[in-house]
Design a protein around this motif. Structure first.
Motif, PDB file in Angstrom:
ATOM      1  N   SER A  81      -3.150  23.305   8.380  1.00 35.21           N
ATOM      2  CA  SER A  81      -4.545  22.873   8.540  1.00 35.21           C
ATOM      3  C   SER A  81      -5.157  23.499   9.790  1.00 35.21           C
ATOM      4  CB  SER A  81      -4.609  21.352   8.634  1.00 35.21           C
ATOM      5  OG  SER A  81      -4.124  20.767   7.460  1.00 35.21           O
ATOM      6  N   ALA A  82      -4.383  23.542  10.869  1.00 35.75           N
ATOM      7  CA  ALA A  82      -4.890  24.146  12.107  1.00 35.75           C
ATOM      8  C   ALA A  82      -5.148  25.631  11.914  1.00 35.75           C
ATOM      9  CB  ALA A  82      -3.888  23.917  13.241  1.00 35.75           C
ATOM     10  N   LEU A  84      -5.841  27.173   9.092  1.00 35.68           N
ATOM     11  CA  LEU A  84      -7.015  27.316   8.230  1.00 35.68           C
ATOM     12  C   LEU A  84      -8.297  27.062   9.021  1.00 35.68           C
ATOM     13  CD1 LEU A  84      -6.102  25.721   4.781  1.00 35.68           C
ATOM     14  CD2 LEU A  84      -6.677  28.088   5.250  1.00 35.68           C
ATOM     15  N   ALA A  85      -8.278  26.058   9.885  1.00 37.11           N
ATOM     16  CA  ALA A  85      -9.475  25.738  10.672  1.00 37.11           C
ATOM     17  C   ALA A  85      -9.804  26.861  11.645  1.00 37.11           C
ATOM     18  CB  ALA A  85      -9.261  24.439  11.424  1.00 37.11           C
ATOM     19  N   LEU A  86      -8.767  27.513  12.176  1.00 36.18           N
ATOM     20  CA  LEU A  86      -8.999  28.605  13.127  1.00 36.18           C
ATOM     21  C   LEU A  86      -9.261  29.935  12.433  1.00 36.18           C
ATOM     22  CD1 LEU A  86      -6.239  27.778  15.762  1.00 36.18           C
ATOM     23  CD2 LEU A  86      -8.710  27.438  15.989  1.00 36.18           C
ATOM     24  N   GLY A  87      -9.057  29.969  11.125  1.00 29.78           N
ATOM     25  CA  GLY A  87      -9.276  31.214  10.386  1.00 29.78           C
ATOM     26  C   GLY A  87      -8.150  32.218  10.564  1.00 29.78           C
ATOM     27  N   GLU A  88      -6.997  31.763  10.949  1.00 28.98           N
ATOM     28  CA  GLU A  88      -5.837  32.648  11.141  1.00 28.98           C
ATOM     29  C   GLU A  88      -5.081  32.806   9.823  1.00 28.98           C
ATOM     30  OE1 GLU A  88      -4.813  34.193  13.997  1.00 28.98           O
ATOM     31  OE2 GLU A  88      -6.646  33.458  14.958  1.00 28.98           O
ATOM     32  N   GLY A  91      -2.184  30.110   6.899  1.00 28.04           N
ATOM     33  CA  GLY A  91      -2.513  28.718   6.648  1.00 28.04           C
ATOM     34  C   GLY A  91      -2.158  28.264   5.244  1.00 28.04           C
TER      35      GLY A  91
END
Length: 112
Positions: A81-82, A84-88, A91
């Protein structure tokens, strides 16, 4: 003149010797059968004890393994989730790992 034993006495002695030998053979066969049965019994007890040890290990290890899969799923869910949220990148793969870990934990809890 030499004295020879009476033929009837010699035959009686031979009969007694043969009977004693037959009893000896029967006794030895019986003792062998008892020893064989005892070895078989001890072997069965050992196999049963080994099986009890394995099933006990499975019973004790299954909850711990299920808890480890749940923890692994939770950590990978948070990390996925982290990311995906950061766009890395990575994810979605971690979310897949999370789903797999939770499905394994669920399978372990149902198989009891």
């Amino acid at each position: 003149m030499t004295l020879r034993p009476h033929p009837a006495r010699t035959l009686a002695r031979l009969d007694r010797l043969r009977d004693a030998t037959e009893r000896n053979v029967v006794d030895r066969r019986a003792a062998y059968g008892v020893a064989k049965a005892e070895r078989r019994h001890v072997r069965r007890l050992r196999v049963a004890a080994r099986f009890r040890g394995l099933t006990g290990l499975v019973r004790r290890g299954r909850p711990a393994l299920g808890a480890a899969f749940v923890l692994c799923g939770l950590v990978s869910l948070l990390a996925g989730s982290a990311l995906l949220a950061l766009g890395e990148p990575g994810g979605p793969e971690l979310l897949g790992v999370s789903a797999a870990a939770w499905s394994l934990a669920a399978a372990l809890s149902e198989s009891r």
